[in-house]
Scaffold this motif. Structure first.
Motif, PDB file in Angstrom:
ATOM      1  N   ALA A   1     -13.029   7.708   3.718  1.00 27.91           N
ATOM      2  CA  ALA A   1     -12.198   6.918   2.823  1.00 27.91           C
ATOM      3  C   ALA A   1     -13.034   6.327   1.691  1.00 27.91           C
ATOM      4  O   ALA A   1     -12.558   6.147   0.583  1.00 27.91           O
ATOM      5  CB  ALA A   1     -11.516   5.806   3.601  1.00 27.91           C
TER       6      ALA A   1
ATOM      7  N   ALA B   1      -5.977   6.867  -5.713  1.00 33.59           N
ATOM      8  CA  ALA B   1      -5.666   7.257  -4.332  1.00 33.59           C
ATOM      9  C   ALA B   1      -6.671   6.649  -3.350  1.00 33.59           C
ATOM     10  O   ALA B   1      -7.122   7.296  -2.419  1.00 33.59           O
ATOM     11  CB  ALA B   1      -5.629   8.784  -4.202  1.00 33.59           C
TER      12      ALA B   1
ATOM     13  N   GLN C   1      -9.719   6.011  -3.752  1.00 32.94           N
ATOM     14  CA  GLN C   1     -11.099   6.492  -3.896  1.00 32.94           C
ATOM     15  C   GLN C   1     -11.780   5.858  -5.103  1.00 32.94           C
ATOM     16  O   GLN C   1     -11.157   5.682  -6.143  1.00 32.94           O
ATOM     17  CB  GLN C   1     -11.105   8.017  -4.108  1.00 32.94           C
TER      18      GLN C   1
ATOM     19  N   LYS D   1      -4.207  12.567  -0.537  1.00 32.19           N
ATOM     20  CA  LYS D   1      -4.741  11.287  -0.021  1.00 32.19           C
ATOM     21  C   LYS D   1      -6.193  11.088  -0.429  1.00 32.19           C
ATOM     22  O   LYS D   1      -7.021  10.629   0.358  1.00 32.19           O
ATOM     23  CB  LYS D   1      -4.604  11.246   1.494  1.00 32.19           C
TER      24      LYS D   1
ATOM     25  N   ASP E   1      -8.507  13.255  -1.039  1.00 31.49           N
ATOM     26  CA  ASP E   1      -9.492  14.266  -0.655  1.00 31.49           C
ATOM     27  C   ASP E   1      -9.531  15.386  -1.691  1.00 31.49           C
ATOM     28  O   ASP E   1      -8.770  16.350  -1.614  1.00 31.49           O
ATOM     29  CB  ASP E   1      -9.132  14.812   0.727  1.00 31.49           C
TER      30      ASP E   1
ATOM     31  N   ASN F   1      -3.294  11.616  -5.157  1.00 29.82           N
ATOM     32  CA  ASN F   1      -2.342  10.977  -4.243  1.00 29.82           C
ATOM     33  C   ASN F   1      -1.762  11.986  -3.269  1.00 29.82           C
ATOM     34  O   ASN F   1      -1.542  11.677  -2.100  1.00 29.82           O
ATOM     35  CB  ASN F   1      -1.212  10.311  -5.034  1.00 29.82           C
TER      36      ASN F   1
END
Lengths: 293, 385
Positions: free
Chosen positions: B21, B60, B62, B319, B321, B316
């Motif tokens: 995360a 998102a 990050q 998530k 990544d 988004n």
């Protein structure tokens, strides 16, 4: 083509050619007489334009004068700049080979561009003209022609004429011509060649700066304005014959006409025409139209 | 004992999840930071960072890590510069650039390395035409779009004949091609197409031609220093009062101060304008001015801002990544961007389907006076997506 339109196009060609002559004559003087390939010549053109832009408000405030005063101040400053540059950089280049000259003067381009960017920035600027130069006159009822373009032509012709007179009728001109033909001879006659070179160089710089300053109101002032001018000036110098003022004049006129009419009749290849002209002339006269005169 | 192991395992999983995360998304800016386009690059970066800042500095969830390369607007250095970001810095997303020639090389490099690219300005038709690919998105426009829209406007104004004038290079040709298509489809006729070599600014011979031909209107594409000079010369030649001048918006964006009186009343088309009366734009302009008080918000800032919005949509969906490239791109492709210019979606080729505004120069503003073409999509000829 309508005869009046044709005449106006000729006027356009002459005006463009004269402006090119102003730039190229300085280049050919420095090249022909001192043997220096000066890539920074376009920068002097740019410096002239930027100086005119930067100094206009100052001149307005202190001298109350308008545009012409600004141009005069620019030319004087450019002459001083040329004198200093010759002393600081170019005087070391006479004995060096052309590769080193190219490297050095290319370096100067980068320095001038960076200085310009730091001092004034990367914006495009316009210049305001006084009222008496700002209008237009109607030509043949077809189109209005800006008065300022006629003014450019007049100034350039005046400079060309006085240059011709200086070179052919004065002592300085005699020395310059002699220096162009035979460097050793003139220095053995007891003429201070160092000082002569410094003067010639300063004149060359001031011619380029003058061209930049008077072109500024119509071309506007923008980064990189010196680059394209430099290349076409070299073309003119090569066509005219290195070191020949007369050749530069004729070549500038030729390029002016080829360019103007090329844009109208052959728009697709207009950008190439000046270079084709150069190739063609070099084919028959490898030394250019005139050699040293 | 078992409890301890479970706890340890749990702790390990949690800490692993946390690391993931906390991973950053690497964004590589390849923009002009020097030369004529330096200001444009700066505006794009400002816009991008403004959106990220509005989201609390994260997209998102990050953190965003920025890498910068000055592309110098030099196509010959484009591939090398792009690879510096792709290979050395290993960025997840490329954002660039202004110059079309550089953008073409950038698109090729991105495609080859399977790196997602968002183009925040360069308008070359080919990028979302024959060279389109699933890796490449554009948040700006194609040169064709404003030209085509102005062609329609010219016809609505009742003009029957027109002459186009531009530099003999890709952007100019594409813009005037667009105009010709829009104008002639509506029944007009482009009688002559004048061109001069880039970047020459000696317009006088061509203006003489225009005066001799007397068309109903002139359409032009110039930008930067050339634009300033063209507008002035056009007025000086006495043509302003006789032949209406129409243009793609780049003629008057960022150049109005230098053009002065000569530009007043000019009509141009672009996907952004001053005085768009929508809430999003008001908020955008206010927060941009607050963050960057020295610079006025412009079309370039908007394009940068939207580049960040587009990326946010993509992140988004996965998530945060960024390694799930396929899913991320799919989300970007289907995104609806709530832009200051008005809401837009992307075409299949990755180019905005957007309203093209009709603007009029008033003072130093490109004031919106209407919509030239509603939800105009680029035809994306040659795109095989």
């Amino acid at each position: 083509m309508d005869p009046i339109i044709f005449l106006i196009q000729c006027l356009n060609a002459v005006q463009y050619g004269l402006l090119l002559f102003l730039i190229a004559s300085g280049l050919t003087l420095i090249f022909g007489i001192m043997g220096i390939i000066n890539l920074a010549h376009g920068s002097f053109y740019m410096i002239g334009a930027y100086m005119a832009f930067a100094l206009q408000p100052v001149v307005q405030q202190f001298l109350g004068g308008g545009f012409v005063a600004t141009v005069v101040v620019c030319v004087l400053l450019a002459t001083a700049l040329g004198y200093v540059l010759e002393w600081a950089f170019f005087s070391f280049l006479y004995t060096r080979d052309h590769l080193q000259q190219v490297l050095m003067t290319y370096g100067l381009i980068l320095v001038f561009e960076e200085l310009r960017s730091i001092l004034i920035g990367n914006d495009v600027h316009g210049l305001t003209l006084p009222e008496w130069l700002d209008g237009s006159i109607t030509l043949g009822g077809v189109m209005t022609y800006p008065v300022y373009r006629l003014f450019i032509s007049v100034v350039c012709m005046a400079v060309a004429l006085s240059m011709y007179l200086v070179l052919t009728r004065t002592r300085l001109g005699m020395k310059i011509r002699a220096g162009a033909s035979n460097r050793e001879m003139i220095s053995s006659l007891g003429i201070n060649i160092q000082r002569l070179y410094r003067i010639v160089f300063a004149i060359g710089v001031s011619l380029a700066a003058l061209a930049g300053a008077i072109a500024a109101p119509v071309t506007s002032v923008y980064p990189g304005m010196g680059h394209s001018v430099l290349i076409i000036s070299f073309v003119i110098v090569v066509i005219g014959g290195i070191g020949s003022i007369r050749g530069a004049f004729l070549a500038a006129m030729l390029v002016g006409f080829v360019d103007t009419f090329g844009q109208v009749f052959f728009p697709g290849i207009a950008g190439m025409l000046a270079y084709l002209l150069m190739a063609l002339i070099l084919l028959f006269k490898p030394q250019g139209l005139f050699t040293r005169g | 004992m078992q409890k301890t192991i479970t706890r340890a395992l749990l702790a390990a999983t949690v800490s692993l999840a946390c690391t993931q995360a906390g991973a950053t998304v690497k964004v590589g800016f390849m923009l002009p930071y020097s030369g004529t386009y330096a200001k444009l690059g700066e505006a794009i970066e400002n816009g991008f960072k403004l959106y990220v800042a509005e989201q609390g500095g994260k997209l998102a969830g990050q953190d965003i890590q920025y890498f910068k390369v000055d592309d110098e607007s030099d196509p010959s250095k484009a591939t090398e510069n792009a690879n510096r970001l792709i290979k050395r810095d290993q960025v997840d997303i490329l954002v660039g650039t202004v110059h079309s020639g550089v953008a073409l090389a950038l698109a090729k490099a991105a495609k080859a390395a399977d790196t997602t690219l968002i183009i925040p300005n360069a308008g070359a038709d080919a990028i979302t035409g024959p060279l389109c690919s699933k890796e490449v998105f554009r948040t700006s426009f194609t040169n064709w779009q404003p030209g085509y829209a102005m062609g329609q406007v010219a016809r609505e104004k009742g003009y029957k004949t027109a002459i186009t004038i531009t530099w003999n290079y890709a952007a100019g040709k594409e813009a005037t091609d667009g105009f010709k298509e829009g104008f002639e489809k509506a029944g007009g006729k482009v009688t002559k197409r004048l061109m001069l070599p880039f970047p020459k600014v000696e317009f006088q011979p061509l203006l003489t031609e225009i005066a001799a031909e007397k068309p109903d209107a002139v359409f032009t594409f110039f930008a930067g220093g050339g634009a300033v000079k063209f507008v002035k010369d056009y007025a000086d030649a006495g043509l302003r009062t006789r032949v209406p001048l129409l243009a793609s918006g780049f003629l008057t964006d960022g150049t109005l101060e230098a053009q002065g009186d000569a530009a007043q009343g000019l009509l141009t088309t672009l996907h952004y304008a001053d005085g768009l009366d929508n809430p999003k734009d008001k908020v955008f302009r206010a927060s941009y001015t607050k963050a960057y008080p020295a610079i006025a918000p412009d079309v370039y800032a908007v394009q940068g801002y939207d580049a960040a919005q587009l990326l946010a949509t993509g992140l988004n969906a996965v998530k945060g990544d960024a390694s799930q490239k396929g899913a991320m791109r799919q989300a970007m492709q289907g995104a609806t961007i709530d832009s200051p210019r008005g809401t837009f979606k992307l075409s299949k080729a990755g180019n905005p389907i957007q309203d093209i505004y009709l603007r009029e120069v008033r003072g130093t503003a490109n004031q919106v006076i209407g919509i030239a073409s509603k939800a105009l999509a680029d035809p994306a000829r040659g795109c095989k997506l």
